[in-house]
Design a protein around this motif. Structure first.
Motif, PDB file in Angstrom:
ATOM      1  N   ALA A  20      44.009 -18.820  10.074  1.00 30.05           N
ATOM      2  CA  ALA A  20      43.666 -19.667   8.935  1.00 30.05           C
ATOM      3  C   ALA A  20      44.200 -21.065   9.201  1.00 30.05           C
ATOM      4  O   ALA A  20      45.148 -21.254   9.973  1.00 30.05           O
ATOM      5  CB  ALA A  20      44.275 -19.105   7.656  1.00 30.05           C
ATOM      6  N   SER A  75      39.737 -19.952   5.529  1.00 29.79           N
ATOM      7  CA  SER A  75      39.952 -18.706   6.255  1.00 29.79           C
ATOM      8  C   SER A  75      39.431 -18.816   7.680  1.00 29.79           C
ATOM      9  O   SER A  75      38.716 -19.764   8.045  1.00 29.79           O
ATOM     10  CB  SER A  75      39.248 -17.562   5.534  1.00 29.79           C
ATOM     11  OG  SER A  75      37.837 -17.796   5.489  1.00 29.79           O
ATOM     12  N   TRP A  76      39.765 -17.816   8.482  1.00 35.93           N
ATOM     13  CA  TRP A  76      39.354 -17.827   9.884  1.00 35.93           C
ATOM     14  C   TRP A  76      37.837 -17.925  10.039  1.00 35.93           C
ATOM     15  O   TRP A  76      37.334 -18.695  10.847  1.00 35.93           O
ATOM     16  CB  TRP A  76      39.872 -16.555  10.559  1.00 35.93           C
ATOM     17  CG  TRP A  76      39.175 -16.182  11.829  1.00 35.93           C
ATOM     18  CD1 TRP A  76      38.474 -15.050  12.093  1.00 35.93           C
ATOM     19  CD2 TRP A  76      39.114 -16.969  13.029  1.00 35.93           C
ATOM     20  NE1 TRP A  76      37.984 -15.064  13.376  1.00 35.93           N
ATOM     21  CE2 TRP A  76      38.360 -16.226  13.974  1.00 35.93           C
ATOM     22  CE3 TRP A  76      39.624 -18.218  13.397  1.00 35.93           C
ATOM     23  CZ2 TRP A  76      38.119 -16.695  15.261  1.00 35.93           C
ATOM     24  CZ3 TRP A  76      39.375 -18.683  14.685  1.00 35.93           C
ATOM     25  CH2 TRP A  76      38.626 -17.917  15.587  1.00 35.93           C
ATOM     26  N   GLU A 116      44.704 -14.727   8.125  1.00 33.48           N
ATOM     27  CA  GLU A 116      43.257 -14.923   8.148  1.00 33.48           C
ATOM     28  C   GLU A 116      42.743 -15.526   6.851  1.00 33.48           C
ATOM     29  O   GLU A 116      41.719 -16.189   6.827  1.00 33.48           O
ATOM     30  CB  GLU A 116      42.551 -13.594   8.428  1.00 33.48           C
ATOM     31  CG  GLU A 116      42.801 -13.064   9.822  1.00 33.48           C
ATOM     32  CD  GLU A 116      41.884 -11.908  10.168  1.00 33.48           C
ATOM     33  OE1 GLU A 116      42.099 -11.266  11.199  1.00 33.48           O
ATOM     34  OE2 GLU A 116      40.943 -11.650   9.407  1.00 33.48           O
ATOM     35  N   ARG A 117      43.443 -15.294   5.740  1.00 29.23           N
ATOM     36  CA  ARG A 117      43.027 -15.821   4.447  1.00 29.23           C
ATOM     37  C   ARG A 117      43.598 -17.228   4.266  1.00 29.23           C
ATOM     38  O   ARG A 117      44.602 -17.583   4.858  1.00 29.23           O
ATOM     39  CB  ARG A 117      43.558 -14.928   3.330  1.00 29.23           C
ATOM     40  CG  ARG A 117      45.053 -14.798   3.380  1.00 29.23           C
ATOM     41  CD  ARG A 117      45.628 -14.032   2.203  1.00 29.23           C
ATOM     42  NE  ARG A 117      47.047 -13.780   2.373  1.00 29.23           N
ATOM     43  CZ  ARG A 117      47.988 -14.698   2.187  1.00 29.23           C
ATOM     44  NH1 ARG A 117      47.658 -15.930   1.824  1.00 29.23           N
ATOM     45  NH2 ARG A 117      49.261 -14.403   2.361  1.00 29.23           N
ATOM     46  N   PRO A 118      42.965 -18.056   3.456  1.00 26.30           N
ATOM     47  CA  PRO A 118      43.518 -19.388   3.206  1.00 26.30           C
ATOM     48  C   PRO A 118      44.786 -19.297   2.365  1.00 26.30           C
ATOM     49  O   PRO A 118      44.891 -18.456   1.494  1.00 26.30           O
ATOM     50  CB  PRO A 118      42.395 -20.087   2.431  1.00 26.30           C
ATOM     51  CG  PRO A 118      41.621 -18.983   1.805  1.00 26.30           C
ATOM     52  CD  PRO A 118      41.691 -17.836   2.746  1.00 26.30           C
TER      53      PRO A 118
END
Length: 125
Positions: free
Chosen positions: A33, A52-53, A103-105
């Motif tokens: 992220a 996110s990614w 991976e999440r913001p």
């Protein structure tokens, strides 16, 4: 390790636009992220936007919502911050950040382990 280099800062009049870029190198094969933070003179660093990614999830500070847009191009290992309708209070050093275990913001500084050197944005009234 991930190295981050910001670019695109500068001087702009109120109401104008700028696009910041943050190029990542190093361990870019991992999913990560990314976020943008800023620090104005005499103030603490604050969250601006995160993505996110896969770029499917974004998150914005209330102060920039509707004016700023974060995006990323994973083929170029680059994240962008499009800033429109700029205000003098947007003046700050803008930093990008990345975290390969995330991976999440996220809006929390402590969740990012990799930071760029910052780029100055100055908005004149």
């Amino acid at each position: 390790q991930v190295q981050l280099v910001e670019s695109g800062g500068g001087l702009v009049q109120a109401g104008g636009s700028l696009r910041l870029s943050c190029a990542a190198s190093g361990r870019t094969s991992s999913s990560y992220a990314m976020g943008w933070f800023r620090q104005a003179p005499g103030k603490e660093r604050e969250f601006v936007a995160a993505i996110s990614w896969r770029g499917t999830s974004t998150y914005y500070a209330d102060s920039v919502k509707g004016r700023f847009t974060i995006s990323r191009d994973n083929a170029k290992n680059t994240v962008y911050l499009q800033m429109n309708s700029l205000k003098p209070e947007d003046t700050a050093v803008y930093y990008c950040a990345a975290e390969i275990t995330l991976e999440r913001p996220s809006s929390f500084e402590y969740e990012y382990n990799y930071w760029g050197q910052g780029t100055q944005v100055t908005v004149s009234s």
